[in-house]
Write a protein that holds these residues in place. Structure first.
Motif, PDB file in Angstrom:
ATOM      1  N   LYS A 218       5.040   7.726  -0.824  1.00  0.00           N
ATOM      2  CA  LYS A 218       6.464   8.017  -0.945  1.00  0.00           C
ATOM      3  C   LYS A 218       6.968   7.829  -2.375  1.00  0.00           C
ATOM      4  O   LYS A 218       8.031   8.321  -2.729  1.00  0.00           O
ATOM      5  CB  LYS A 218       7.274   7.107  -0.007  1.00  0.00           C
ATOM      6  CG  LYS A 218       7.099   7.388   1.481  1.00  0.00           C
ATOM      7  CD  LYS A 218       7.979   6.465   2.300  1.00  0.00           C
ATOM      8  CE  LYS A 218       7.783   6.679   3.807  1.00  0.00           C
ATOM      9  NZ  LYS A 218       8.294   7.987   4.244  1.00  0.00           N
ATOM     10  N   ASP A 219       6.198   7.105  -3.188  1.00  0.00           N
ATOM     11  CA  ASP A 219       6.652   6.748  -4.532  1.00  0.00           C
ATOM     12  C   ASP A 219       5.741   7.345  -5.592  1.00  0.00           C
ATOM     13  O   ASP A 219       4.615   7.761  -5.319  1.00  0.00           O
ATOM     14  CB  ASP A 219       6.720   5.225  -4.673  1.00  0.00           C
ATOM     15  CG  ASP A 219       7.720   4.619  -3.709  1.00  0.00           C
ATOM     16  OD1 ASP A 219       8.925   4.837  -3.889  1.00  0.00           O
ATOM     17  OD2 ASP A 219       7.291   3.950  -2.742  1.00  0.00           O
ATOM     18  N   ARG A 227       4.129   2.276  -0.050  1.00  0.00           N
ATOM     19  CA  ARG A 227       4.872   2.990   0.991  1.00  0.00           C
ATOM     20  C   ARG A 227       4.123   4.289   1.298  1.00  0.00           C
ATOM     21  O   ARG A 227       4.122   5.234   0.516  1.00  0.00           O
ATOM     22  CB  ARG A 227       6.304   3.280   0.541  1.00  0.00           C
ATOM     23  CG  ARG A 227       7.133   2.016   0.280  1.00  0.00           C
ATOM     24  CD  ARG A 227       8.619   2.312   0.368  1.00  0.00           C
ATOM     25  NE  ARG A 227       9.007   3.379  -0.541  1.00  0.00           N
ATOM     26  CZ  ARG A 227      10.099   4.150  -0.371  1.00  0.00           C
ATOM     27  NH1 ARG A 227      10.877   3.956   0.669  1.00  0.00           N
ATOM     28  NH2 ARG A 227      10.388   5.087  -1.258  1.00  0.00           N
ATOM     29  N   GLU A 229       3.000   7.845   3.066  1.00  0.00           N
ATOM     30  CA  GLU A 229       3.660   9.074   3.496  1.00  0.00           C
ATOM     31  C   GLU A 229       2.617   9.946   4.196  1.00  0.00           C
ATOM     32  O   GLU A 229       1.405   9.746   4.046  1.00  0.00           O
ATOM     33  CB  GLU A 229       4.253   9.797   2.273  1.00  0.00           C
ATOM     34  CG  GLU A 229       5.003  11.089   2.562  1.00  0.00           C
ATOM     35  CD  GLU A 229       6.138  10.900   3.564  1.00  0.00           C
ATOM     36  OE1 GLU A 229       5.838  10.807   4.782  1.00  0.00           O
ATOM     37  OE2 GLU A 229       7.304  10.858   3.135  1.00  0.00           O
ATOM     38  N   GLY A 234       3.919  13.724   0.286  1.00  0.00           N
ATOM     39  CA  GLY A 234       4.290  12.744  -0.721  1.00  0.00           C
ATOM     40  C   GLY A 234       3.940  13.188  -2.126  1.00  0.00           C
ATOM     41  O   GLY A 234       3.662  14.367  -2.387  1.00  0.00           O
TER      42      GLY A 234
END
Length: 287
Positions: A218-219, A227, A229, A234
């Motif tokens: 996600k990051d 995190r 995804e 992502g």
């Protein structure tokens, strides 16, 4: 001919380790599964149920076991170190009972003490556990983290001193989490990023990659945030997973998703990885 990587996911085991785990594996069309055999957020060391253990062992589905999240062999707390040691020993024993191929353990954090002190603890407390593994027992799979705090392993290069502390024991192998690696600074989305990371892994731990936790992120790269995804949704992207699946260092290594969502999303992620493992699809995805 390149060995084919089996693809699966972390199985929910409601209704019994084998009953629930194998049912979930079938639902998400997993070729391998990963399971917890205790509460992942607690210290309780639960005994197995012989019938469930036997059913899982005889199912023919390759199984990996994940230790609880609380385990930290680098902790300065004597209580945490003692409980972590007991938890890993228990997990290795349960892995023998269910026929698991490997036991995944997070590489841990020094927290408030020096890295040197934490590495001495690994040598004193984790190395003896490796010696206890029976000849046909599981490997212990070291999973580097995303780099937050005082983590002992984040980049694949960090595995070098970690393995030094364990005297390069033959049962000390590696589980590579793609989200962790990306968040730690390996830019898997960049051209050549996957090959660069896997070549670096091979340089410090040749032949030791035994499992890939296939998770998008996600990051952004270098965020040091863990995190996960869904695959292709992502910052890593589907193309990187296609490259991972065909790189010689990862050839034949099982891929296990730990992505968000429930069975339908997990099935979609597994199906996408299966498509990316096909040579024509993989080549198209990487361009």
């Amino acid at each position: 001919m390149t060995a084919t990587s089996l693809i699966g996911g972390h199985a929910l085991v409601a209704g019994g380790l084998a009953t629930g785990g194998l049912r979930y594996a079938a639902e998400i069309e997993a070729e391998i599964i990963q399971v917890f055999v205790t509460n992942p957020r607690g210290w309780a060391l639960n005994a197995g149920k012989p019938a469930e253990d036997a059913a899982l062992r005889e199912s023919g589905v390759p199984v990996f076991l994940h230790t609880p999240y609380l385990v930290n062999m680098g902790s300065p707390s004597a209580d945490t170190l003692e409980k972590s040691t007991a938890s890993i020993r228990h997990a290795l024993g349960r892995a023998v009972e269910i026929g698991a191929l490997g036991v995944v353990v997070h590489t841990g954090s020094a927290v408030s003490q020096s890295r040197d002190a934490a590495m001495r603890q690994l040598h004193e407390h984790l190395l003896p556990l490796l010696d206890e593994i029976p000849e046909h027992g599981p490997d212990l799979l070291l999973e580097p983290m995303a780099g937050q705090g005082q983590m002992l392993c984040a980049t694949v290069q960090d595995l070098a001193p970690y393995l030094d502390a364990l005297e390069h024991h033959p049962r000390a192998n590696v589980c590579l989490d793609t989200c962790h690696a990306f968040s730690a600074g390996h830019d898997l989305a960049a051209p050549g990023g996957v090959a660069e990371m896997l070549d670096a892994l091979h340089a410090v731990a040749p032949g030791r990659l035994k499992l890939v936790h296939a998770n998008d992120s996600k990051d952004a790269c270098g965020s040091k945030r863990d995190r996960h995804e869904n695959i292709g949704a992502g910052h890593i992207g589907a193309g990187a997973f296609a490259e991972l699946l065909r790189h010689p260092v990862a050839a034949g290594v099982p891929f296990c998703i730990e992505t968000p969502g429930k069975a339908d999303k997990h099935r979609e992620d597994i199906q996408l990885l299966k498509k990316l493992r096909e040579p024509a699809t993989a080549a198209a995805a990487s361009h």
